[in-house]
Design an enzyme around this catalytic site. Sequence first.
Site, PDB file in Angstrom:
ATOM      1  NE  ARG A 105     -12.962 -15.865  -3.159  1.00 55.16           N
ATOM      2  CZ  ARG A 105     -11.969 -16.460  -2.309  1.00 55.16           C
ATOM      3  NH1 ARG A 105     -10.658 -16.536  -2.888  1.00 55.16           N
ATOM      4  NH2 ARG A 105     -12.039 -16.926  -1.206  1.00 55.16           N
ATOM      5  CB  THR A 109     -12.975 -22.921  -9.835  1.00 58.26           C
ATOM      6  OG1 THR A 109     -14.009 -21.602  -9.841  1.00 58.26           O
ATOM      7  CG2 THR A 109     -13.798 -23.930 -10.261  1.00 58.26           C
ATOM      8  CG  ASP A 201     -16.152  -6.090   3.270  1.00 61.15           C
ATOM      9  OD1 ASP A 201     -15.985  -7.519   2.779  1.00 61.15           O
ATOM     10  OD2 ASP A 201     -16.801  -5.391   2.614  1.00 61.15           O
ATOM     11  CG  ASP A 204     -19.342  -5.947   5.093  1.00 58.79           C
ATOM     12  OD1 ASP A 204     -20.236  -5.872   4.273  1.00 58.79           O
ATOM     13  OD2 ASP A 204     -18.823  -6.942   5.553  1.00 58.79           O
TER      14      ASP A 204
HETATM   15  N1  URA Z   1     -11.853  -6.126  -0.049  1.00 52.93           N
HETATM   16  C1  URA Z   1     -12.148  -5.610   0.974  1.00 52.93           C
HETATM   17  O1  URA Z   1     -13.240  -4.764   0.940  1.00 52.93           O
HETATM   18  N2  URA Z   1     -11.117  -5.225   1.937  1.00 52.93           N
HETATM   19  C2  URA Z   1     -10.080  -5.745   1.612  1.00 52.93           C
HETATM   20  O2  URA Z   1      -9.340  -5.539   2.478  1.00 52.93           O
HETATM   21  C3  URA Z   1      -9.782  -6.857   0.667  1.00 52.93           C
HETATM   22  C4  URA Z   1     -10.821  -6.845  -0.197  1.00 52.93           C
END
Ligand code: URA
Length: 210
Positions: A105, A109, A201, A204
Amino acid sequence: MSDHLTVVDHPLVQHKLTLMRDKGTSTAAFRQLLREITLLLAYEVTREMPLTTRHIETPMEEMDAPILAGKKLALVSILRAGNGMLDGVLELIPSARVGFVGLYRDEQTLEPVQYYFKAPEGLKDRLVIAVDPMLATGNSSAAAIDLLKQAGATDIRFLCLLASPEGVARMKEAHPDVHIVTAALDRELNSKGYIMPGLGDAGDRMFGTK
Ligand code: URA
């Protein structure tokens, strides 16, 4: 349930998803569960693959037996979290061809920018399954599908673990032809773009990063 979205409510899928959501689940267990749940989701996303017949001989007699028609399907991982789903699908469909889409990302922008794209040849004649565990804002998913269409794909499905209502709406607007299969449709996105209640995430948690 709609033409655009399938939520797989199989008890095994829901059980494994609960274990994955739990913040006490270890990285190793998370990765293993993702593989197992993806295998079950892959069963659903491939449900309508076309069949033809092959003439074979069983030990008993000859028969025309069903067999998958057409070219091998293409599996496309949206980096990096999509890689956690690859093994599960490949366990079910070992002959699938595999591609990768990398997007980041742009902080100015906020638009997704491509940094990697490699797809199998002949996309236009293959069922293409794009995998990414989290359909959150839908921006990078929609951009990845744009790239696959530019590369010739016409029959695309999107396989994820969790979807947000916002992400589903964004994909429906951008790519109404792309059917989404997910284990759950969660409540909402938070202000940082995380799915709630979600699982945090996904990248992660599967790779043990922070
Ligand atoms: N990406 C992720 O890994 N978790 C989320 O909750 C949103 C996007």
